[in-house]
Design an enzyme around this catalytic site. Structure first.
Site, PDB file in Angstrom:
ATOM      1  N   HIS A   1      38.167  54.556  40.337  1.00  0.00           N
ATOM      2  CA  HIS A   1      38.666  55.230  39.248  1.00  0.00           C
ATOM      3  C   HIS A   1      37.717  56.275  39.364  1.00  0.00           C
ATOM      4  O   HIS A   1      38.330  57.769  39.214  1.00  0.00           O
ATOM      5  CB  HIS A   1      39.030  54.649  38.083  1.00  0.00           C
TER       6      HIS A   1
ATOM      7  N   LYS B   1      49.817  43.048  29.468  1.00  0.00           N
ATOM      8  CA  LYS B   1      48.342  42.497  29.923  1.00  0.00           C
ATOM      9  C   LYS B   1      47.718  42.157  28.742  1.00  0.00           C
ATOM     10  O   LYS B   1      47.714  42.784  27.712  1.00  0.00           O
ATOM     11  CB  LYS B   1      47.761  43.897  30.762  1.00  0.00           C
TER      12      LYS B   1
ATOM     13  N   ARG C   1      45.331  53.197  46.414  1.00  0.00           N
ATOM     14  CA  ARG C   1      44.467  52.621  47.297  1.00  0.00           C
ATOM     15  C   ARG C   1      45.055  51.911  48.451  1.00  0.00           C
ATOM     16  O   ARG C   1      44.275  51.923  49.435  1.00  0.00           O
ATOM     17  CB  ARG C   1      43.890  51.088  46.490  1.00  0.00           C
TER      18      ARG C   1
ATOM     19  N   SER D   1      40.903  46.332  39.418  1.00  0.00           N
ATOM     20  CA  SER D   1      40.100  45.953  38.027  1.00  0.00           C
ATOM     21  C   SER D   1      40.397  44.523  37.912  1.00  0.00           C
ATOM     22  O   SER D   1      39.359  43.780  37.629  1.00  0.00           O
ATOM     23  CB  SER D   1      41.081  46.775  36.703  1.00  0.00           C
TER      24      SER D   1
END
Length: 161
Positions: A18, A42, A91, A129
């Protein structure tokens, strides 16, 4: 006219991937707002306030970054901040497929907003993460994968993960 971009995400926790995107995007725009999004789907490790504070500490060396938080529709938030660009870090190809669909939806409902995709540096392409939280949960080493302020807090909370 000041060029403002928004980089939204849950950032739970912020990773060096990030940070790589923030540093590079900050050179492309007059102001980069890193916006912590409340995702009701989440269960975060850190509260919204803690994520904002960790982001502020980790990005303190970047002069044109502002940290904020929001809930609701991203396009509405972008408009409220007088921005026209959303920055999304990628990514892998799987990230692109997901983000591409989201960008097309935003473009459909708000044609003025553009989405810019940035590939993370290869050294961080495997860092996520959720992967960081899993490593910490099982006693893995996260040094070099997250900013030091985040590592300190994750290690402090690793029993809660």
């Amino acid at each position: 006219m000041k060029q403002i971009a928004i980089c939204p995400g849950s950032f739970d926790p912020i990773t060096n991937g990030h940070l790589d995107i923030f540093e590079r995007a900050s050179r492309m725009f007059d102001e980069l707002i890193v916006a912590v999004f409340h995702n009701p789907n989440k269960k975060p490790l850190f509260t919204m306030e803690e994520r904002v504070a960790l982001l502020a500490e980790a990005t303190g060396h970047i002069p044109n970054i502002r940290i904020d938080s929001f809930s609701g529709l991203l396009n509405v938030y972008v408009r409220e901040k007088n921005a026209h660009v959303i920055v999304r870090g990628l990514r892998a190809l799987s990230d692109f497929e997901y983000e591409f669909q989201r960008a097309l939806l935003i473009k459909k409902i708000d044609p003025v907003i553009e989405t810019v995709f940035m590939m993370t540096s290869s050294e961080y392409s495997f860092v996520s993460s959720s992967g960081i939280k899993e490593l910490a949960k099982f006693g893995g080493v996260i040094t070099g994968l997250v900013p030091s302020c985040v590592e300190r807090e994750i290690m402090r909370r690793s029993a809660q993960i």
